[in-house]
Design an enzyme around this catalytic site. Structure first.
Site, PDB file in Angstrom:
ATOM      1  N   GLY A 173       0.826  -1.192   0.000  1.00 41.98           N
ATOM      2  CA  GLY A 173       0.000   0.000   0.000  1.00 41.98           C
ATOM      3  C   GLY A 173       0.857   1.237   0.000  1.00 41.98           C
ATOM      4  CD  GLN A 180       3.588   5.623   2.624  1.00 45.82           C
ATOM      5  OE1 GLN A 180       2.598   5.102   2.127  1.00 45.82           O
ATOM      6  NE2 GLN A 180       4.610   4.910   3.060  1.00 45.82           N
ATOM      7  CB  CYS A 183       5.578   1.858   7.095  1.00 44.23           C
ATOM      8  SG  CYS A 183       5.129   3.386   6.261  1.00 44.23           S
ATOM      9  CG  LEU A 184       6.632   0.845   0.950  1.00 43.74           C
ATOM     10  CD1 LEU A 184       5.880   1.235  -0.310  1.00 43.74           C
ATOM     11  CD2 LEU A 184       7.755  -0.133   0.632  1.00 43.74           C
ATOM     12  CG  HIS A 221      -0.110   1.016   7.253  1.00 42.59           C
ATOM     13  ND1 HIS A 221       0.852   0.623   8.148  1.00 42.59           N
ATOM     14  CD2 HIS A 221       0.507   1.843   6.377  1.00 42.59           C
ATOM     15  CE1 HIS A 221       2.007   1.201   7.823  1.00 42.59           C
ATOM     16  NE2 HIS A 221       1.817   1.938   6.744  1.00 42.59           N
ATOM     17  CD  GLU A 222      -0.966   2.323   2.839  1.00 43.69           C
ATOM     18  OE1 GLU A 222      -0.484   3.471   2.802  1.00 43.69           O
ATOM     19  OE2 GLU A 222      -0.268   1.310   3.013  1.00 43.69           O
ATOM     20  CG  HIS A 278       0.594   6.631   5.730  1.00 41.84           C
ATOM     21  ND1 HIS A 278       1.767   7.089   6.292  1.00 41.84           N
ATOM     22  CD2 HIS A 278       0.822   5.341   5.397  1.00 41.84           C
ATOM     23  CE1 HIS A 278       2.659   6.112   6.286  1.00 41.84           C
ATOM     24  NE2 HIS A 278       2.118   5.034   5.757  1.00 41.84           N
TER      25      HIS A 278
HETATM   26 ZN    ZN Z   1       2.982   3.184   5.549  1.00 38.50          ZN
END
Ligand code: ZN
Length: 172
Positions: A46, A51, A96-97, A138-139, A142
């Protein structure tokens, strides 16, 4: 389509709230296309617009539950997403990226329903269980400027990370 740079923890933009999308124009479509490319390039589950440094309510979630779908078809685009239903609970590792190399144990609902808009402004409702439900949460976090490290019960040790690395990736 272009790859966008994924910002990392410590960048204050990750702690800011994103604004709703009001215009479903080329600019949004380019953002979504670039985010798709960036997500695939990073092998994530995701990606949220903040991000890539864009404080707009736009997220992508990969739903792998339908194996008949191509990788491209598995990517769900959500504009202005809102969680409308949550059921049960799951506890598991999450990454998480924007927080590379760090995983934590996070409690999430097992089932989630989300109301959003698609890239053309049409209302849509999507739902997911397991890792997909985890991804939605999670997204959408953000978009509130919240990282999983702030809500994790604990961060995994190096040893636990090694064990996890032998399983499938959990980059969301
Ligand atoms: Zn993330």
């Amino acid at each position: 389509m272009a790859l966008r740079y994924i910002i990392e923890k410590g960048d204050p933009q990750l702690n800011k709230k994103s604004r709703p999308v009001t215009e479903f124009n080329d600019r949004l479509h380019i953002l979504l296309d670039d985010m798709r490319e960036t997500l695939k390039g990073a092998n994530g589950y995701g990606l949220a617009a903040p991000q890539v440094g864009v404080l707009r309510q736009v997220v992508l979630v990969v739903d792998t539950s339908d194996t008949m779908k191509t990788p491209d078809e598995q990517i769900i685009e959500l504009v202005n997403p809102v969680i409308t239903e949550m059921r049960d609970e799951q506890e598991g590792p999450e990454g998480c990226l924007s927080v590379p190399g760090i995983y934590g144990i996070v409690k999430r609902p097992r089932y989630v329903e989300v109301r959003a808009q698609d890239r053309n402004g049409n209302d849509i409702t999507v739902s997911g269980q397991g890792i997909t439900a985890r991804c939605f949460c999670h997204e959408i976090d953000h978009l509130q400027g919240r990282l999983f490290t702030e809500i994790a019960e604990r961060i995994l040790t190096d040893e636990e990370l090694e064990m996890l690395a032998t399983e499938e990736g959990n980059n969301v």
